[in-house]
Write an enzyme that holds these catalytic residues in place. Structure first.
Site, PDB file in Angstrom:
ATOM      1  N   SER A 100       0.841  -1.202   0.000  1.00 41.78           N
ATOM      2  CA  SER A 100       0.000   0.000   0.000  1.00 41.78           C
ATOM      3  C   SER A 100       0.872   1.246   0.000  1.00 41.78           C
ATOM      4  O   SER A 100       1.708   1.419  -0.882  1.00 41.78           O
ATOM      5  CB  SER A 100      -0.970  -0.051   1.185  1.00 41.78           C
ATOM      6  OG  SER A 100      -1.986   0.918   1.050  1.00 41.78           O
ATOM      7  N   ASP A 106      -5.658  -3.271  -2.708  1.00 45.31           N
ATOM      8  CA  ASP A 106      -4.611  -3.084  -1.709  1.00 45.31           C
ATOM      9  C   ASP A 106      -4.082  -4.399  -1.127  1.00 45.31           C
ATOM     10  O   ASP A 106      -4.852  -5.235  -0.654  1.00 45.31           O
ATOM     11  CB  ASP A 106      -5.190  -2.228  -0.575  1.00 45.31           C
ATOM     12  CG  ASP A 106      -4.146  -1.568   0.275  1.00 45.31           C
ATOM     13  OD1 ASP A 106      -3.249  -2.255   0.753  1.00 45.31           O
ATOM     14  OD2 ASP A 106      -4.256  -0.339   0.478  1.00 45.31           O
TER      15      ASP A 106
END
Length: 341
Positions: A50, A197
């Site tokens: 991320s 993500d």
């Protein structure tokens, strides 16, 4: 697999956490200052999930102006968090500029990644080995976007090649915050991907990094890891016993389901890493300011609080940083691996 022994293998891992990526960026800027060398020249592998994947990509992407230099120094990444967070997560009077439950536009983030990382460099071009996790919604499986010098030299490790700015976009496509990242292969040689993500399963990418090291032939006992978290929220959720669906995805509570998944992942992986027989493991972890530690808080006050957290950790852990700076400063490149045919 264990033939390539003789020197330590230094790994840097960076958690996800949205604007909280400012914390590891500041720690890395201090480490880079102490070493006096770019971090891609010091670590054998950099892994990020991320926001940590954005940092990893920036530190390892060759500059399109000078391929021998990285696209970003750690200080450059600090500037991105301080100066660009409000473009990525726009707010007015502390209220997110999005309909609750709907994502932000990803266009500002995509433009920033393209400008800072470049659009021509790929995971294959990375200046040191890299791994960036994401999750594919089509095949319903984890994807580890990996590449770098040892992958290029080592036989028998075919890795799919990803543009680094696209890899950074995919790993940071946090559910409810951004739309998934679609990656299509017009040649149809590789399957199309729809990625979100990597924090949904590996917010701390340390175990993923260890596995990649083992793939490259590194012995577990030679691996030394510096793992940087983005802070943990100590906010309890006593009202969760009465939550409906909307309670779990309420953006005004920081989207609790995603916050819980990320923190559970990081704490579990940290627990596992401490119990593996690796040579060294140092973890930066700390409680966030009061509140939920939302991924999208871009206010000046919150960024200032994150800066204070990083500065306090640096002072309290001077010995840890000094130890890492000393060994990374003197790191020598090992013998080259045989080139792939």
């Amino acid at each position: 697999m264990d033939s390539d022994r003789a020197r330590p293998r230094f790994i840097l891992t960076i958690d996800g956490g949205g604007t909280r990526g400012l914390i590891p960026a500041l720690i890395l800027a201090e480490l880079e200052r102490r070493i006096g060398r770019p971090l891609h020249d010091c670590f054998d592998l950099i892994a990020g999930t991320s926001t940590g994947g954005i940092i990893a990509a920036g530190l390892t992407a060759p500059s399109e102006a000078d391929p021998k230099r990285a696209a970003c120094s750690a200080s450059d990444l600090v500037d991105i968090y301080r100066n660009e967070s409000k473009r990525i997560f726009p707010h007015v009077f502390g209220i997110p500029l999005r309909v609750p439950g709907w994502p932000y536009s990803a266009r500002p983030l995509e433009r920033i990644l393209a400008a800072r990382i470049g659009t021509r460099v790929t995971t294959r071009d990375a200046l040191t080995n890299i791994v960036i996790p994401a999750y594919d919604l089509l095949a319903r499986k984890a994807v580890f976007m990996a590449g770098g010098p040892d992958y290029n030299r080592k036989l028998g490790i075919p890795e799919r090649v990803f543009p680094l700015h696209i890899a950074a976009r995919a790993t940071s496509a946090a559910p409810t915050f951004f739309k998934p990242a679609a990656i299509d292969d017009p040649t149809k040689v590789e399957p199309d991907l729809l990625m979100v993500d990597g924090g949904v399963f590996a917010n701390d990418p340390t175990i993923a990094a260890i596995i990649e090291g083992r793939k490259l032939g590194w012995h577990l006992g030679d691996i030394e890891i510096l793992s940087l978290g983005t802070g943990r929220s100590d906010r309890p959720y006593p009202s969760a016993r009465n939550w409906s669906f909307l309670g779990w995805v309420n953006p005004f509570r920081g989207v609790p389901i995603f916050s819980i998944l990320m923190q559970a992942s990081s704490s579990t992986i940290s627990y596992q890493a401490r119990r593996l027989d690796i040579a060294a493991y140092d973890r930066a972890d700390f409680a966030l300011p009061s509140g939920d530690g939302g991924l999208d808080n871009s206010s000046a006050a919150y960024l200032a609080a994150l800066t204070t957290l990083a500065e306090d950790w640096i002072v309290a852990n001077d010995a840890v940083l000094t130890r890492w700076a000393d060994k990374l400063r003197t790191k020598q490149s090992g013998p080259p691996l045989p080139l792939a045919a």
